[in-house]
Scaffold this motif. Structure first.
Motif, mmCIF file in Angstrom:
data_model
loop_
_atom_site.group_PDB
_atom_site.id
_atom_site.type_symbol
_atom_site.label_atom_id
_atom_site.label_comp_id
_atom_site.label_asym_id
_atom_site.label_seq_id
_atom_site.Cartn_x
_atom_site.Cartn_y
_atom_site.Cartn_z
ATOM 1 N N GLU A 155 0.850 -1.191 0.000
ATOM 2 C CA GLU A 155 0.000 0.000 0.000
ATOM 3 C C GLU A 155 0.878 1.230 0.000
ATOM 4 O OE1 GLU A 155 -0.931 0.398 4.727
ATOM 5 O OE2 GLU A 155 -1.998 -1.187 3.659
ATOM 6 N N THR A 156 0.316 2.352 -0.431
ATOM 7 C CA THR A 156 1.079 3.601 -0.469
ATOM 8 C C THR A 156 1.262 4.134 0.947
ATOM 9 O OG1 THR A 156 -0.879 4.991 -0.679
ATOM 10 C CG2 THR A 156 0.097 4.161 -2.732
ATOM 11 N N LEU A 157 2.197 5.076 1.120
ATOM 12 C CA LEU A 157 2.441 5.696 2.420
ATOM 13 C C LEU A 157 1.550 6.909 2.639
ATOM 14 C CD1 LEU A 157 6.336 5.438 2.524
ATOM 15 C CD2 LEU A 157 4.669 3.989 3.695
ATOM 16 N N SER A 158 0.597 7.130 1.742
ATOM 17 C CA SER A 158 -0.299 8.282 1.848
ATOM 18 C C SER A 158 -1.292 8.096 2.998
ATOM 19 C CB SER A 158 -1.058 8.468 0.533
ATOM 20 O OG SER A 158 -1.797 7.289 0.234
ATOM 21 N N ILE A 159 -2.033 9.174 3.300
ATOM 22 C CA ILE A 159 -3.102 9.110 4.292
ATOM 23 C C ILE A 159 -4.397 9.505 3.584
ATOM 24 C CG2 ILE A 159 -4.013 10.043 6.446
ATOM 25 C CD1 ILE A 159 -1.111 10.604 7.251
ATOM 26 N N PRO A 160 -5.354 8.595 3.438
ATOM 27 C CA PRO A 160 -5.281 7.187 3.813
ATOM 28 C C PRO A 160 -4.408 6.397 2.838
ATOM 29 C CG PRO A 160 -7.345 7.605 2.693
ATOM 30 C CD PRO A 160 -6.656 8.928 2.828
ATOM 31 N N PRO A 161 -3.889 5.263 3.259
ATOM 32 C CA PRO A 161 -3.093 4.438 2.336
ATOM 33 C C PRO A 161 -3.975 3.909 1.200
ATOM 34 C CG PRO A 161 -3.466 3.281 4.407
ATOM 35 C CD PRO A 161 -3.990 4.665 4.593
ATOM 36 N N GLN A 162 -3.358 3.674 0.040
ATOM 37 C CA GLN A 162 -4.071 3.149 -1.118
ATOM 38 C C GLN A 162 -3.482 1.805 -1.523
ATOM 39 O OE1 GLN A 162 -4.774 5.753 -4.436
ATOM 40 N NE2 GLN A 162 -4.572 7.594 -3.168
ATOM 41 N N SER A 163 -4.360 0.938 -2.051
ATOM 42 C CA SER A 163 -3.923 -0.372 -2.511
ATOM 43 C C SER A 163 -4.836 -0.820 -3.651
ATOM 44 C CB SER A 163 -3.998 -1.380 -1.350
ATOM 45 O OG SER A 163 -3.496 -2.641 -1.727
ATOM 46 N N PRO A 164 -4.288 -1.507 -4.676
ATOM 47 C CA PRO A 164 -5.130 -2.017 -5.764
ATOM 48 C C PRO A 164 -6.058 -3.121 -5.254
ATOM 49 C CG PRO A 164 -2.801 -2.041 -6.385
ATOM 50 C CD PRO A 164 -2.863 -1.762 -4.925
ATOM 51 N N ALA A 165 -7.329 -3.045 -5.628
ATOM 52 C CA ALA A 165 -8.310 -4.060 -5.240
ATOM 53 C C ALA A 165 -8.440 -5.097 -6.335
ATOM 54 C CB ALA A 165 -9.651 -3.415 -4.953
ATOM 55 N N TYR A 166 -8.421 -6.381 -5.949
ATOM 56 C CA TYR A 166 -8.626 -7.477 -6.885
ATOM 57 C C TYR A 166 -10.093 -7.910 -6.920
ATOM 58 C CZ TYR A 166 -3.566 -7.786 -6.213
ATOM 59 O OH TYR A 166 -2.228 -7.500 -6.112
ATOM 60 N N LEU A 167 -10.711 -7.889 -5.723
ATOM 61 C CA LEU A 167 -12.106 -8.324 -5.623
ATOM 62 C C LEU A 167 -12.786 -7.521 -4.516
ATOM 63 C CD1 LEU A 167 -13.601 -11.824 -5.769
ATOM 64 C CD2 LEU A 167 -14.090 -10.440 -3.770
ATOM 65 N N VAL A 168 -13.997 -7.054 -4.812
ATOM 66 C CA VAL A 168 -14.820 -6.344 -3.812
ATOM 67 C C VAL A 168 -16.144 -7.079 -3.755
ATOM 68 C CG1 VAL A 168 -15.937 -4.185 -3.164
ATOM 69 C CG2 VAL A 168 -13.725 -4.125 -4.344
ATOM 70 N N GLN A 169 -16.559 -7.488 -2.552
ATOM 71 C CA GLN A 169 -17.869 -8.140 -2.410
ATOM 72 C C GLN A 169 -18.658 -7.470 -1.303
ATOM 73 O OE1 GLN A 169 -18.031 -12.411 -2.045
ATOM 74 N NE2 GLN A 169 -20.219 -12.382 -2.509
ATOM 75 N N VAL A 170 -19.903 -7.112 -1.645
ATOM 76 C CA VAL A 170 -20.807 -6.539 -0.650
ATOM 77 C C VAL A 170 -21.271 -7.652 0.277
ATOM 78 C CG1 VAL A 170 -22.993 -5.330 -0.311
ATOM 79 C CG2 VAL A 170 -21.563 -4.782 -2.291
ATOM 80 N N LEU A 171 -21.239 -7.391 1.592
ATOM 81 C CA LEU A 171 -21.635 -8.397 2.584
ATOM 82 C C LEU A 171 -23.033 -8.119 3.130
ATOM 83 C CD1 LEU A 171 -18.260 -8.659 4.520
ATOM 84 C CD2 LEU A 171 -19.109 -10.132 2.694
#
Length: 198
Positions: A182-198
């Motif tokens: 993840e990036t050192l930014s605030i908030p940190p960022q990261s590439p998402a592979y899968l997003v599922q609504v729960l």
């Protein structure tokens, strides 16, 4: 076995007749039966000047070859796959062929390191134009995570059906499989592979 010396991802000579390699990569698997065949492995070797080189060897697997995982559970040739990491013990009687060949005594399959992380949290906001999904505490940016949504990101509803990013609403709980960095930014960022609504 007591090994006298060790090198990361390298060779150890515990005796005159056995060679041990750590953290080798399986490049090829050819199974004749569940207990016979061969694997082609690639591993790093250090010389006396600490110069490293990559070596390749074909390990012939026979009925008496021990194949186990780190928990000691017995495996067979059909369980071995390209890309797996192993420790191996094999005969020091090595052919002069290309690649060299030897008889495998023991193959220890190493546990895979996680290739992604999972974050489960509430959605704070969705930016469909820039492909961003913000999760966490809406009142504390230090307790948030930003996920980059690309064309490759799978987005699923509660039933596992594909949905567009704009179908996700703030306040919904989501499970996100994302990169281990993840990036050192605030908030940190990261590439998402899968997003599922729960």
């Amino acid at each position: 076995m007591n090994y006298t010396s060790s090198a990361p991802q390298g060779m150890i000579f515990p005796g005159e007749t056995i060679i041990h390699v750590d953290n080798a990569l399986i490049e090829e698997v050819a199974a004749n039966t569940e207990s016979t065949g061969y694997i082609l492995i690639y591993y790093e070797v250090s010389d006396e000047n600490n110069m490293t080189s990559m070596q390749e060897i074909r390990l012939n697997v026979a009925n008496n070859t021990i194949i186990i995982d780190e928990k000691g559970i017995s495996l067979n040739m059909y369980d071995l796959q390209e890309g797996m990491r192993i420790d191996a013990d094999f005969s020091s009687a090595v052919t002069r062929s290309i690649p060299p060949q030897s008889s495998a005594y023991r193959i220890l399959v190493l546990q895979e390191e996680a290739s992604f992380y999972i974050t489960t949290d509430r959605v704070v906001s969705v930016d469909t134009i820039n492909g961003l999904l913000l999760t966490g505490n809406p009142y504390d940016m230090y307790d948030q995570m930003m996920f980059n949504i690309s064309d490759e990101t799978m987005i699923l509803d509660q039933n596992g059906n594909a949905i567009p990013l704009e179908a996700i609403q703030p306040g919904q709980k989501v499970r996100v499989e994302h990169a281990i960095y993840e990036t050192l930014s605030i908030p940190p960022q990261s590439p998402a592979y899968l997003v599922q609504v729960l």
